[in-house]
Design a protein around this motif. Structure first.
Motif, PDB file in Angstrom:
ATOM      1  N   TYR A 200       4.032   3.984  -1.258  1.00 41.23           N
ATOM      2  CA  TYR A 200       4.234   4.720  -2.519  1.00 41.23           C
ATOM      3  C   TYR A 200       4.940   3.854  -3.557  1.00 41.23           C
ATOM      4  O   TYR A 200       4.496   3.735  -4.692  1.00 41.23           O
ATOM      5  N   LEU A 201       6.038   3.236  -3.154  1.00 45.22           N
ATOM      6  CA  LEU A 201       6.758   2.340  -4.064  1.00 45.22           C
ATOM      7  C   LEU A 201       5.984   1.034  -4.260  1.00 45.22           C
ATOM      8  O   LEU A 201       5.863   0.527  -5.376  1.00 45.22           O
TER       9      LEU A 201
ATOM     10  N   TYR B 142      16.248   7.181  11.963  1.00 47.06           N
ATOM     11  CA  TYR B 142      15.807   6.436  10.774  1.00 47.06           C
ATOM     12  C   TYR B 142      17.010   5.779  10.083  1.00 47.06           C
ATOM     13  O   TYR B 142      16.955   4.604   9.707  1.00 47.06           O
TER      14      TYR B 142
ATOM     15  N   LYS C   6      17.670   1.763   9.487  1.00 42.09           N
ATOM     16  CA  LYS C   6      17.933   1.173   8.172  1.00 42.09           C
ATOM     17  C   LYS C   6      19.291   0.444   8.152  1.00 42.09           C
ATOM     18  O   LYS C   6      19.427  -0.600   7.519  1.00 42.09           O
TER      19      LYS C   6
ATOM     20  N   PHE D 217      -0.680  -2.876   6.248  1.00 42.04           N
ATOM     21  CA  PHE D 217      -0.687  -2.940   7.705  1.00 42.04           C
ATOM     22  C   PHE D 217      -1.889  -2.185   8.272  1.00 42.04           C
ATOM     23  O   PHE D 217      -2.834  -2.796   8.739  1.00 42.04           O
ATOM     24  N   SER D 218      -1.872  -0.856   8.222  1.00 38.27           N
ATOM     25  CA  SER D 218      -2.968  -0.081   8.811  1.00 38.27           C
ATOM     26  C   SER D 218      -4.080   0.211   7.809  1.00 38.27           C
ATOM     27  O   SER D 218      -5.201   0.521   8.193  1.00 38.27           O
ATOM     28  N   GLN D 219      -3.756   0.118   6.535  1.00 33.10           N
ATOM     29  CA  GLN D 219      -4.765   0.436   5.521  1.00 33.10           C
ATOM     30  C   GLN D 219      -5.610  -0.796   5.192  1.00 33.10           C
ATOM     31  O   GLN D 219      -5.174  -1.932   5.379  1.00 33.10           O
TER      32      GLN D 219
ATOM     33  N   ILE E 190      12.274   9.048  -3.451  1.00 34.15           N
ATOM     34  CA  ILE E 190      11.439   8.434  -4.486  1.00 34.15           C
ATOM     35  C   ILE E 190      10.343   9.427  -4.861  1.00 34.15           C
ATOM     36  O   ILE E 190       9.600   9.886  -3.993  1.00 34.15           O
TER      37      ILE E 190
ATOM     38  N   THR F   9       0.827  -1.220   0.000  1.00 34.42           N
ATOM     39  CA  THR F   9       0.000   0.000   0.000  1.00 34.42           C
ATOM     40  C   THR F   9       0.854   1.260   0.000  1.00 34.42           C
ATOM     41  O   THR F   9       0.327   2.369  -0.027  1.00 34.42           O
TER      42      THR F   9
HETATM   43  N1  LIG Z   1      10.185   7.406   0.006  1.00 32.48           N
HETATM   44  C1  LIG Z   1      11.460   7.728  -0.153  1.00 32.48           C
HETATM   45  O1  LIG Z   1      11.800   8.831  -0.587  1.00 32.48           O
HETATM   46  C2  LIG Z   1      12.531   6.691   0.192  1.00 32.48           C
HETATM   47  C3  LIG Z   1      13.889   7.048   0.119  1.00 32.48           C
HETATM   48  C4  LIG Z   1      14.868   6.075   0.393  1.00 32.48           C
HETATM   49  C5  LIG Z   1      14.474   4.776   0.724  1.00 32.48           C
HETATM   50  N2  LIG Z   1      13.154   4.478   0.806  1.00 32.48           N
HETATM   51  C6  LIG Z   1      12.769   3.106   1.175  1.00 32.48           C
HETATM   52  O2  LIG Z   1      11.845   2.617   0.220  1.00 32.48           O
HETATM   53  C7  LIG Z   1      10.877   1.789   0.867  1.00 32.48           C
HETATM   54  C8  LIG Z   1       9.479   2.204   0.443  1.00 32.48           C
HETATM   55  O3  LIG Z   1       9.254   3.555   0.817  1.00 32.48           O
HETATM   56  P1  LIG Z   1       7.816   4.239   0.550  1.00 32.48           P
HETATM   57  O4  LIG Z   1       8.006   5.710   0.649  1.00 32.48           O
HETATM   58  O5  LIG Z   1       7.208   3.642  -0.662  1.00 32.48           O
HETATM   59  O6  LIG Z   1       7.012   3.744   1.837  1.00 32.48           O
HETATM   60  P2  LIG Z   1       5.571   4.236   2.358  1.00 32.48           P
HETATM   61  O7  LIG Z   1       4.801   4.865   1.257  1.00 32.48           O
HETATM   62  O8  LIG Z   1       5.760   5.052   3.603  1.00 32.48           O
HETATM   63  O9  LIG Z   1       4.865   2.865   2.752  1.00 32.48           O
HETATM   64  C9  LIG Z   1       5.263   2.139   3.876  1.00 32.48           C
HETATM   65  C10 LIG Z   1       4.572   0.800   3.861  1.00 32.48           C
HETATM   66  O10 LIG Z   1       4.946   0.080   5.039  1.00 32.48           O
HETATM   67  C11 LIG Z   1       3.772  -0.531   5.596  1.00 32.48           C
HETATM   68  N3  LIG Z   1       3.947  -0.727   7.032  1.00 32.48           N
HETATM   69  C12 LIG Z   1       4.063   0.215   7.995  1.00 32.48           C
HETATM   70  N4  LIG Z   1       4.184  -0.379   9.214  1.00 32.48           N
HETATM   71  C13 LIG Z   1       4.144  -1.717   9.006  1.00 32.48           C
HETATM   72  C14 LIG Z   1       4.204  -2.856   9.844  1.00 32.48           C
HETATM   73  N5  LIG Z   1       4.336  -2.752  11.187  1.00 32.48           N
HETATM   74  N6  LIG Z   1       4.133  -4.082   9.272  1.00 32.48           N
HETATM   75  C15 LIG Z   1       4.006  -4.211   7.925  1.00 32.48           C
HETATM   76  N7  LIG Z   1       3.916  -3.184   7.075  1.00 32.48           N
HETATM   77  C16 LIG Z   1       3.985  -1.947   7.614  1.00 32.48           C
HETATM   78  C17 LIG Z   1       2.652   0.434   5.264  1.00 32.48           C
HETATM   79  O11 LIG Z   1       1.401  -0.226   5.302  1.00 32.48           O
HETATM   80  P3  LIG Z   1       0.029   0.590   5.620  1.00 32.48           P
HETATM   81  O12 LIG Z   1       0.094   1.830   4.773  1.00 32.48           O
HETATM   82  O13 LIG Z   1      -1.061  -0.356   5.216  1.00 32.48           O
HETATM   83  O14 LIG Z   1       0.040   0.902   7.077  1.00 32.48           O
HETATM   84  C18 LIG Z   1       3.041   0.868   3.842  1.00 32.48           C
HETATM   85  O15 LIG Z   1       2.535  -0.037   2.893  1.00 32.48           O
HETATM   86  C19 LIG Z   1      11.150   1.871   2.354  1.00 32.48           C
HETATM   87  O16 LIG Z   1      11.827   0.721   2.776  1.00 32.48           O
HETATM   88  C20 LIG Z   1      12.054   3.093   2.509  1.00 32.48           C
HETATM   89  O17 LIG Z   1      12.957   2.993   3.577  1.00 32.48           O
HETATM   90  C21 LIG Z   1      12.177   5.396   0.550  1.00 32.48           C
END
Ligand SMILES: NC(=O)c1ccc[n+]([C@@H]2O[C@H](COP(=O)([O-])OP(=O)(O)OC[C@H]3O[C@@H](n4cnc5c(N)ncnc54)[C@H](OP(=O)(O)O)[C@@H]3O)[C@@H](O)[C@H]2O)c1
Length: 286
Positions: A12-13, A131, A135, A33-35, A157, A10
């Motif tokens: 962004y990626l 954070y 990681k 998870f929460s969605q 991203i 759910t």
């Molecule tokens: N966004 C960036 O700019 C960026 C930059 C560098 C690296 N990254 C890495 O790329 C990855 C994806 O990032 P994103 O921005 O796409 O993430 P995101 O949109 O914040 O989504 C996070 C996801 O994690 C799930 N989640 C949260 N708590 C959880 C739990 N306890 N158990 C299982 N699932 C859980 C959420 O589910 P629900 O929504 O259903 O709660 C959601 O699907 C991450 O590993 C991040 O560290 C991101």
């Protein structure tokens, strides 16, 4: 590789990964998870808390994925370490137990950002934020539990449909809805979400282990990224106050430039720089 499990489906990626994996013909399993699980035609959804090792193991046992892409995480709050670090360890142990290939998503903020040039895969983590620590700990737990896993470090991203949170924030700053500065001395290699998802799926079919940097080809400051986004959406970038991260009271990683040379040699998918993506997609495109 025909059965794929995407944690954080759910997110962004994760949302783009689910869509691209379905289009590529994978049998897709995804977790949230929460969605509420989305009604994505063709994907099988599960509610999963990665902090629960038994639940993670049971899920993988049931779905029997060939490939797992672990994107789920938390960036802030009291559960950052249990979810982002320990959760990644739980996913890696369960992936190894079912013999699945694992790609774990990590971040450029595992570095302190004090270097002049670009970080390569050989550089050791040196986090300076909670954070970043989570990681870095996740990387260590994943490598220990699943030595054949690929640890992918990526950068900011972004995407357009929907707009990512960084771009929305930059537009708010440009339009004067949020009063803050964008730093001219904080460098990243923003990556287009569609490019990143395609590269991850391609990587899933390659037996590459260890660390791999998958970031955009162009290094830009947060300020420059804000200017480019504002211009794309017709907002006057003159409204963006410029500032220096070095002058900020909070210590932040400043230069997290990632070298993605290794990925460029390994993959067909190109990880384009921001200006190239903006030009290719045009002002109105998605
Ligand atoms: N966004 C960036 O700019 C960026 C930059 C560098 C690296 N990254 C890495 O790329 C990855 C994806 O990032 P994103 O921005 O796409 O993430 P995101 O949109 O914040 O989504 C996070 C996801 O994690 C799930 N989640 C949260 N708590 C959880 C739990 N306890 N158990 C299982 N699932 C859980 C959420 O589910 P629900 O929504 O259903 O709660 C959601 O699907 C991450 O590993 C991040 O560290 C991101």
């Amino acid at each position: 590789m025909s059965r794929i499990f995407i944690t954080g489906g759910t997110g962004y990626l994760g949302t783009v990964l689910v869509r691209q994996a379905l289009a590529a013909g994978y049998t897709v399993f995804a977790s949230c998870f929460s969605q509420t699980p989305p009604a994505t035609a063709g994907a099988t959804w599960a509610v999963l808390d990665v902090r629960d090792p038994q639940a993670v193991a049971a899920q993988f046992n049931q779905c029997r994925p060939d490939l797992i892409i672990h994107t789920a995480y938390l960036q802030t709050g009291p559960d950052v370490l249990p979810v982002t670090a320990e959760g990644a360890g739980n996913v890696a142990r369960a992936a190894a137990a079912v013999g699945a290939r694992l790609i774990h998503l990590s971040s450029d903020v595992i570095f302190d950002g004090e270097r002049e040039g670009a970080y390569t895969e050989a550089d050791p983590p040196a986090p300076i934020t909670l954070y970043g620590e989570a990681k870095a700990r996740a990387e260590a737990l994943v490598a220990a539990a699943h030595p054949a896993a690929t640890i992918v470090r990526t950068s900011l991203i972004y995407g357009f449909a929907p707009l990512d949170k960084l771009s929305r924030f930059a537009l708010d700053v440009a339009a004067g809805r949020v009063a803050t500065q964008l730093f001219t001395d904080e460098y990243r290699c923003p990556v287009y979400v569609e490019d990143l998802a395609a590269a991850l799926l391609e990587l899933g079919g390659i037996p590459y282990r260890s660390v791999l940097h998958l970031a955009g080809a162009e290094r830009v400051s947060r300020y420059t990224f804000g200017v480019l986004i504002a211009q794309r959406y017709g907002v006057d970038p003159a409204g963006i106050p410029a500032g220096l991260s070095a002058a900020s009271l909070t210590r932040r990683p400043r230069n997290c430039t990632l070298s993605s040379d290794r990925a460029a040699a390994l993959l067909q998918t190109r990880l384009r720089g921001v200006r190239e993506v903006f030009q290719a997609i045009g002002r109105q495109g998605g």
